[in-house]
Design an enzyme around this catalytic site. Structure first.
Site, PDB file in Angstrom:
ATOM      1  N   ASP A  16     -20.509 -75.668  85.612  1.00 37.03           N
ATOM      2  CA  ASP A  16     -21.789 -75.960  86.253  1.00 37.03           C
ATOM      3  C   ASP A  16     -22.803 -74.828  86.016  1.00 37.03           C
ATOM      4  OD1 ASP A  16     -23.100 -77.782  88.326  1.00 37.03           O
ATOM      5  OD2 ASP A  16     -23.261 -75.862  89.358  1.00 37.03           O
TER       6      ASP A  16
ATOM      7  N   GLU B 174     -22.440 -76.987  81.178  1.00 32.91           N
ATOM      8  CA  GLU B 174     -23.708 -77.577  81.587  1.00 32.91           C
ATOM      9  C   GLU B 174     -24.722 -76.455  81.405  1.00 32.91           C
ATOM     10  OE1 GLU B 174     -26.119 -79.466  85.351  1.00 32.91           O
ATOM     11  OE2 GLU B 174     -25.068 -77.587  85.503  1.00 32.91           O
TER      12      GLU B 174
HETATM   13  C1  GLC Z   1     -25.613 -78.663  88.654  1.00 33.72           C
HETATM   14  C2  GLC Z   1     -25.072 -79.931  89.262  1.00 33.72           C
HETATM   15  C3  GLC Z   1     -26.021 -80.375  90.341  1.00 33.72           C
HETATM   16  C4  GLC Z   1     -26.107 -79.300  91.391  1.00 33.72           C
HETATM   17  C5  GLC Z   1     -26.513 -77.979  90.763  1.00 33.72           C
HETATM   18  C6  GLC Z   1     -26.308 -76.839  91.715  1.00 33.72           C
HETATM   19  O1  GLC Z   1     -26.798 -78.850  87.973  1.00 33.72           O
HETATM   20  O2  GLC Z   1     -24.901 -80.880  88.260  1.00 33.72           O
HETATM   21  O3  GLC Z   1     -25.627 -81.578  90.922  1.00 33.72           O
HETATM   22  O4  GLC Z   1     -27.050 -79.631  92.375  1.00 33.72           O
HETATM   23  O5  GLC Z   1     -25.717 -77.696  89.645  1.00 33.72           O
HETATM   24  O6  GLC Z   1     -24.958 -76.603  91.901  1.00 33.72           O
END
Ligand code: GLC
Length: 575
Positions: free
Chosen positions: A230, A292
């Site tokens: 993440d 991500e």
């Molecule tokens: C990422 C997740 C999202 C979350 C953010 C903070 O982007 O996909 O859902 O709100 O991280 O953790």
């Protein structure tokens, strides 16, 4: 309607030189199709209105018939649920909302028996303010080892009333929150890129790095097939935390290129990823690391998947692309070229839990939605029929591309967002922190339908559902779609089976050029031709033996040499 005919016998499709060669090896993650489950909204086995791990285990046969290689599970760890579980208070456990550690183990083992890997969502940029490390930091003095785990700093100006720098939260408002000293006086500030309840870790501290290595090993020992990382691009902040005048999410602005953003894509990240790769590589089955990482441009993102780094990274440029032939062609070409320089596969994705579903987005002509912004009852509403036709076409076309692909639960049913969800039900901190100015992401997170005439459309045995479902979920329910050969569900099954049979994920890519058809995108992957018609009228198909159509009229139209409006097809090349 008058249908087009080719002006001459010459095909308007001219094959261009090979842009991307077949994959150098057959590692599973180079071609993997990974299905994202958002545990809150997949299947509730207890009747609480919240999906759970036992619900997922019970429905594994459904996922197996879809034909995916792995499941990425959004967070199910103990959490106060201020950001739907992306605020973790213990990385090595299971929230009682979703079940127990035994349930997690059963899920991992059962999935393995179906040949499906379970990918765990690791949230290393920040934890919950209820994590033991943060509560210890709050209780400790400024400058203590406990506070060094996070970004604590004194305020500026008189009384320290100004935050330590000008960074914003991505959910709106300042990125700094001030704490109270034990005597009740205002104390230091801590930084949070997201909600106040999500303090950012200080990744320059080796103790933070050790903590996460333990977590990775914990889940690998339990049999996890890898990790989705993440907000991987934000883990390190530039030394000294300098002010930043650019967009809070790093979107390039004149004078503020992404490369200068002090909270994103810092070079020190790469040592951590190299270490994580070493840890994963010791385990059998090639556990995968997927970041991500909202890093621009794609050529820079390629550093993240260079040898010895992550296996994959999400391709947000592809996800952000509108229904536009040239934009799609460039992002596909640029992605493959960028990742080829480091020998990594490209990934493709059209929907996830943070963005409006593609059946909704493609029903809104030309509207670019920022990641994190959905559609609410006061916004222009999508054309759902056109949105679904385009979504099916886009998916078929995406699955014809070489590389890995990510699917988001419910897209195989053709679900769109709940675009008329009333404000009172909304739970996304984006909505709450912006006082409703940004509608947030609840619309794409609604529990999915299983049975058309059951309470909560079969999501839960009691009819409870943590977010209300829209009425069109009845006709989109899985039970009806299983029985209908023309359903979106059966289209996904056919496309995934064929993708695997034809080896498309490990394949090659060459574009066709077709100046007479400016709204048609066609590529060749090995012997398979994949065509996407982005126009509202039928067009001439390239020559080939039909394999798959995204639309129900595909076959009769193909008999006349045509591809329908907003449709895609795969053909076997006959030359
Ligand atoms: C990422 C997740 C999202 C979350 C953010 C903070 O982007 O996909 O859902 O709100 O991280 O953790």
């Amino acid at each position: 309607m008058s249908l087009p005919t080719p002006a001459s016998n010459a095909s308007p499709y001219a094959l261009q030189p090979l842009l991307h060669a077949p994959s150098p090896d057959e590692a599973w993650w180079r071609r993997a199709v990974i299905y994202q489950i958002y545990p809150r909204s997949f299947k509730d086995s207890t009747g609480s209105g919240m999906g759970d791990l036992a619900g997922i285990t019970a429905e594994l046969p459904q996922i197996a018939t879809l034909g995916v290689d792995a499941i990425w599970l959004s967070p199910f760890f103990p959490s106060p649920q201020k950001d739907a579980g992306y605020d973790v208070s213990d990385y090595r456990g299971v929230d009682a909302l979703f079940g127990t550690m035994d349930d997690a183990q059963i899920l991992i083992n059962t999935a393995k028996s179906f040949g499906i890997r379970i990918i765990i969502d690791i949230v290393p940029n920040h934890c919950s303010n209820e994590h033991a490390l943060f509560t210890a930091a709050l209780a400790a003095a400024p400058g203590s080892a406990e506070r060094e785990m996070f970004h604590f700093a004194d305020g500026l100006g008189e009384g320290g009333n100004t935050p330590p720098n000008n960074w914003s939260s991505l959910f709106g408002g300042s990125g700094w929150t001030r704490v109270q000293n034990p005597d009740g006086t205002p104390g230091q500030y801590y930084f949070h890129l997201f909600d106040t309840t999500q303090p950012d870790f200080n990744w320059r501290n080796p103790a933070v790095q050790e903590e996460f290595e333990k977590t990775l090993r914990f889940w690998l020992d339990a049999g996890a097939g890898g990790f989705r990382i993440d907000v991987a691009h934000a883990m390190f902040k530039k030394e000294g935390l300098p002010d930043w005048g650019g967009a809070p999410d790093g979107t390039p602005r004149p004078g503020f290129p992404f490369a200068d953003a002090p909270m994103f894509a810092q070079p020190e990240l790469h040592q951590v990823f190299a270490r994580w790769r070493e840890i994963c590589d010791v385990y059998p089955g090639e556990p995968v690391l997927c970041s991500e990482a909202n890093v621009r441009p794609l050529t820079r993102l390629a550093d993240w998947v260079a040898p010895g780094q992550m296996h994959q990274s999400f391709n947000f440029d592809f996800l952000r692309t509108l229904w536009d032939r040239d934009a799609l062609a460039s992002v596909i070409g640029d992605s493959l070229s960028a990742f080829d320089t480091v020998g990594a596969p490209t990934t493709w994705v059209l929907s996830n839990h943070d963005v409006s579903r593609h059946a909704t987005r493609f029903g809104l002509d030309g509207v670019a939605l920022d990641l994190g912004d959905g559609i609410g009852p006061r916004d222009p509403q999508p054309d759902t029929v056109r949105g679904l036709a385009r979504a099916r076409a886009a998916t078929v076309f995406m699955l014809g591309l070489p590389g890995g692909a990510y699917l988001y639960q419910g897209e195989e049913l053709g679900l769109g967002d709940h675009t008329t969800l009333e404000d009172g039900f909304r739970q996304d901190p984006t909505f709450l922190r912006s006082n409703g100015e940004r509608i947030g992401r609840d619309g794409c997170r609604v529990p999915i339908p299983w049975v058309h005439d059951a309470p909560a459309y079969g999501f839960s045995p009691t009819g409870e559902s943590w977010l209300p479902q829209p009425e069109d979920f009845a006709e989109l329910s899985r039970d009806l779609q299983k029985a209908d050969p023309a359903s979106t569900l059966n289209l996904y099954r056919k496309a995934l089976a064929l993708r695997s049979e034809l080896g498309l994920g490990l394949g090659s890519l060459a574009f066709y050029e077709n100046p007479e058809l400016p709204e048609v995108l066609a590529i060749r992957n090995g012997d398979t031709i994949s065509v996407l018609n982005l126009s509202d009228a039928p067009v001439v198909l390239p020559a080939g033996e039909p394999l798959l159509f995204s639309d129900a009229d595909g076959e009769p139209l193909a008999a006349e040499g045509l591809l329908g409006a907003n449709a895609a097809a795969w053909l076997r090349a006959t030359d």
